[in-house]
Design a protein around this motif. Structure first.
Motif, short mmCIF file in Angstrom:
data_model
loop_
_atom_site.label_atom_id
_atom_site.label_comp_id
_atom_site.label_asym_id
_atom_site.label_seq_id
_atom_site.Cartn_x
_atom_site.Cartn_y
_atom_site.Cartn_z
N GLU B 231 0.84 -1.19 0.00
CA GLU B 231 0.00 0.00 0.00
C GLU B 231 0.88 1.25 0.00
N ASP B 232 0.36 2.30 -0.63
CA ASP B 232 1.08 3.57 -0.64
C ASP B 232 0.54 4.43 0.47
N VAL B 233 1.45 5.00 1.23
CA VAL B 233 1.02 5.80 2.38
C VAL B 233 1.70 7.16 2.35
N ARG B 234 1.11 8.09 3.08
CA ARG B 234 1.71 9.38 3.32
C ARG B 234 1.62 9.61 4.82
N ILE B 235 2.72 10.07 5.42
CA ILE B 235 2.69 10.30 6.86
C ILE B 235 2.25 11.73 7.12
N LEU B 236 1.24 11.89 7.96
CA LEU B 236 0.69 13.22 8.22
C LEU B 236 1.37 13.86 9.42
N GLU B 237 1.60 13.05 10.44
CA GLU B 237 2.03 13.62 11.70
C GLU B 237 2.78 12.57 12.48
N ARG B 238 3.79 12.99 13.23
CA ARG B 238 4.52 12.01 14.02
C ARG B 238 4.86 12.62 15.38
N SER B 239 4.48 11.93 16.43
CA SER B 239 4.87 12.36 17.78
C SER B 239 5.75 11.25 18.33
N PRO B 240 6.37 11.46 19.49
CA PRO B 240 7.23 10.39 20.03
C PRO B 240 6.44 9.10 20.28
N THR B 241 5.16 9.19 20.49
CA THR B 241 4.41 7.97 20.83
C THR B 241 3.55 7.45 19.68
N GLU B 242 3.21 8.33 18.73
CA GLU B 242 2.23 7.92 17.72
C GLU B 242 2.64 8.36 16.32
N VAL B 243 2.14 7.62 15.31
CA VAL B 243 2.32 8.03 13.92
C VAL B 243 0.95 8.05 13.27
#
Lengths: 465, 358
Positions: B231-243
């Motif tokens: 699957e093709d994905v795009r990462i929107l947001e990343r915190s130390p605990t969550e993606v």
């Protein structure tokens, strides 16, 4: 570049390049093929009207509708069997009359020129009689049933049946196209098994092969039709007789379809676990049936083909039956000895010893079961020949003590029992596996035993026969 | 037992056994057969499954384990062999002795290292395992969770020749369904490419190329969430605990520890399918749509069939008929009528702005 490349190098280079192409090679190829084909057709093809006409659409809407879809299929089935039952009666007895007249003529001719009694018996009362039975019992219903079936096939109705039935097959973990191979099985189970090649997923195809036997093939229809006519048909007023008989045959077919679904569901949930995979089904446009082609296909390809096979099998079976009744050990002939030996087993299934014996002799071809039973009953005493269904009823119900239970059990056994040897061979060829061939042969037999046993004993328990 | 009812002879004089007794006996026999052959837990299957673990299976499992440990840079010892194969340490010592005897491994400082012949044997088993997984994922609809278990059995049964034939039939796949490289027939293993999701740049499209199947709990969670390889994905947001990321179908939020099991690689440029999509399955009867492509989750047989039937980008589709039970539905595409079940229709992605004509 020094010299021509070695084949080995070319191959390894190709291998290397192939690995670099990526998984979407096929996507891109198919896409470009369709794009090119689309361009070409836009430039050079003019479409005068939409191929799918309003007429087709309206017809499809009715045929696949929620309200009419299944009832129409059911009515079609009843109509086909009713026409077959009602139409086959008279020609059957005419054929029987004519062929048995020939038998007597031949036998008396042999007697006149002084042939020994055993040669006359073997040739005329054995081999020829077996042939005569098969032709008289089978030819008329086949000559009516196959053209009707081919008519629906030619019309383009069968894929719609698959379309309507797919929900059931999905539940059973099978492929909707199994409805097509199943329909083909009405003609001949071996042909039905070959027809499963249209199912491209291996597991669903195996399910379709192993369960094809549960629709009665043309070799078994005459048995069903005859039993329905003389046991159910005679139990209702004469005006309704052929409807009742056709209705009974349809009921048996419905039982067969339900069995197909149940066994498919069982197989797909146990030994062949894994959900139903890819399903695609093309619904071709309806077309005007071509009656010349229908007649040719149904008569030459189907009727004569099946009849020829039946005749090849019937002649030796007739001879065998004659031998069994002619050879005596002590004061009993072999037929009596063998059928007595099988009798208590047969009774447990609602049948009798002669029927079991007939099914053993008829392993090569189901067509000859009824002739074999009749020859075993009457052959020993060289009784008069049976020409009408009324006389058949007299022999089976009157002299041999058949009841409605016997008829029902025999119909169920005929529907469910092991496939004929041709079908078994075809299963082996198509699956290439000894294991699945064995399962395909023995599983229906076990189911037939179990169902007949249950029906017979529950019937006796509640009806107190 | 109560007295059985007297049975007077039927029309014929054969004795008919009492139906009640017959039925009771048959029921008992049926129950007995059920206990023995009941799918999964029947005695017969249990007996068979204990029989299946043969010497050969143990040997191959041990070699596979040693290869895995070596790949991780930590050669295996007796305890790890015992744990991986599921036997006692004593049995593991016996097994290891046997492996040394065959020349597959040698002992160095309490660690077992593979010899060249041991390594190529292990790679053969791994090749069979991964090819079989690829086969199950592409050509059958065996559930994702079951694929690994089935391949664990099949790897011991497939001969190298059969593996080569399977390889050719599948079109020389490079990776198994989890994205692990499939060793070639010569025993070469491609290096995995890509970067963990926890380090992938924001907003740059990436393709999932590997889903680590250890530990099983995390892998199970990915499966349940519906994250699929390819699957093709795009990462929107990343915190130390969550993606937080989205795929062509929907948006996901996963814990960082789960995201660390996902490897991404860059998408070949031409292929980025820009969302949003509508699914063919959601179209009403009579509506039309234009195909944008097939979902990545649609693989193997289904994909080939759909492509061959003309469900290629740009094709116009009209929903023409619905079956008596709401399924399947027939679609008009490129001048033919093709019936699909809901599962297949969900694999066809459409342009969303297509007019809904009824």
């Amino acid at each position: 570049m020094a010299g021509p490349a070695e084949p080995r190098d070319v191959l390894s280079k190709a291998d290397l390049l192939q690995r670099r192409l990526g998984a979407d090679l096929r996507d891109r190829m198919v896409d470009s093929i369709y794009t090119d084909a689309g361009d070409l057709s836009r430039r050079f093809v003019t479409v005068s009207r939409d191929r799918r006409t309003d007429y087709d659409r309206a017809l499809d809407r009715i045929i696949t509708s929620r309200i009419f879809g299944l009832p129409l299929m059911f009515l079609g089935l009843v109509a086909v069997f009713w026409i077959t039952v009602a139409g086959a009666n008279v020609p059957s007895s005419m054929l029987a009359n004519a062929l048995f007249w020939v038998e007597e003529l031949g036998a008396s001719l042999f007697d006149a020129i002084g042939m020994p009694w055993w040669l006359t018996g073997f040739i005329w009362h054995g081999t020829f009689k077996g042939l005569a039975w098969v032709i008289a019992v089978m030819l008329p219903p086949m000559a009516i049933f196959f053209p009707l079936f081919t008519f629906f096939e030619d019309l383009g109705y069968l894929p719609r049946v698959a379309f309507n039935m797919d929900r059931f097959f999905k539940w059973a973990g099978a492929h909707g196209k199994q409805a097509l191979s199943m329909s083909m099985g009405f003609g001949c189970n071996a042909a039905g098994i070959i027809a499963t090649r249209i199912i491209d997923s291996p597991r669903e195809r195996l399910i379709a092969i192993l369960t094809n036997n549960f629709v009665p093939c043309n070799g078994r229809f005459p048995t069903l039709i005859m039993l329905a006519t003389i046991f159910v048909g005679t139990a209702v007023p004469p005006a309704l007789a052929s409807f009742a008989a056709a209705g009974t045959v349809v009921m048996v077919v419905v039982v067969g379809v339900v069995m197909t679904l149940l066994v498919s569901a069982f197989l797909s949930r146990t030994v062949l676990k894994g959900e139903a995979s890819s399903f695609t089904l093309e619904l071709p446009p309806y077309r005007r049936p071509n009656f010349g082609r229908i007649l040719y296909t149904s008569m030459i390809d189907r009727t004569l083909f099946v009849l020829k096979r039946a005749i090849y099998m019937a002649a030796p079976a007739g001879a065998l039956i004659w031998l069994l009744s002619a050879i005596h050990i002590g004061d009993q002939n072999l037929t009596t000895i063998l059928s007595t030996a099988f009798d208590s087993f047969g009774q447990a299934l609602g049948l009798d010893g002669v029927i079991i014996l007939a099914y053993i002799i008829a392993i090569p071809a189901n067509e000859i079961v009824v002739p074999t039973i009749l020859m075993a009953y009457t052959g020993a005493t060289q009784m008069v020949d049976i020409t009408g269904l009324g006389e058949l009823h007299g022999i089976l119900a009157g002299e041999q003590g058949w009841t409605l239970l016997t008829a029902v059990s025999l119909m169920l056994f005929s529907l469910l029992h092991n496939p004929c040897s041709t079908t078994i061979m075809t299963t082996w060829k198509e699956t290439g596996s000894r294991k699945w061939t064995t399962v395909g042969a023995l599983m229906p037999l076990a189911i037939a035993f179990a169902v007949c046993f249950l029906v017979a004993n529950l019937w006796r328990l509640f009806a107190g026969v | 037992m109560t007295a059985l009812p007297e049975r007077s002879g039927a029309e014929k004089d054969q004795p008919v056994s009492d139906p009640l007794v017959a039925l009771i006996l048959a029921t008992l026999a049926g129950i007995g057969l059920f206990v023995v052959f009941r799918p999964g837990t029947g005695w017969f299957w249990r007996w068979q499954s204990t029989r299946v673990v043969t010497e050969r299976v143990r040997r191959e499992d041990a070699l596979k384990h040693l290869h895995h440990q070596e790949y991780q840079g930590q050669p295996g010892n007796l305890q790890s062999i015992a744990g991986a194969v599921g036997i006692t340490t004593g049995e593991a010592a016996e097994l290891a002795g046997e492996l040394i005897g065959h020349g597959y491994t040698r002992l160095e400082d309490d660690r077992y290292r593979l010899t060249n012949s041991g390594r190529s044997y292990a790679l053969q088993v791994i090749r069979a395992h991964r090819l079989w997984e690829r086969y199950l994922a592409d050509e059958t609809d065996v559930e994702d969770a079951e694929i690994h278990l089935r391949a664990d059995k099949a790897e011991h049964l497939l001969t190298p020749t059969e593996a080569d034939e399977l390889d050719a039939r599948l079109g020389y796949p490079r990776f198994d369904p989890h994205g692990d490289p499939i060793p070639t027939a010569d025993g070469e293993v491609e290096e995995g490419e890509g970067m963990l999701m926890t380090r992938w740049p924001l907003d740059q499209p990436g393709r999932i190329v590997h889903l680590e199947d250890e530990p099983p709990e995390v892998y199970q969670q990915l499966m349940v969430e519906g994250v699929r390889l390819g699957e093709d994905v795009r990462i929107l947001e990343r915190s130390p605990t969550e993606v937080r990321f989205f795929t062509e179908e929907r948006e996901y939020v996963v814990a960082s520890i789960v995201a660390a099991n996902i490897t991404l690689a860059s998408v070949p440029e031409k292929e980025v399918l820009e969302g949003p999509f509508c699914l063919l399955a959601d179209l009403d009867e009579g509506a039309t749509g234009v195909v944008k492509g097939l979902a990545e989750a649609c693989r193997g047989l289904t994909r080939r069939r759909l492509l061959d039937l003309g469900f290629t980008p740009g094709a116009e589709i009209v929903v023409d008929l619905t079956g008596p039970f709401g399924e399947p539905r027939a679609f008009r595409v490129r001048g033919t009528m093709i019936a699909l079940r809901r599962e297949q229709a969900e694999m066809v992605l459409l342009e969303c702005d297509a007019g809904h004509v009824t």
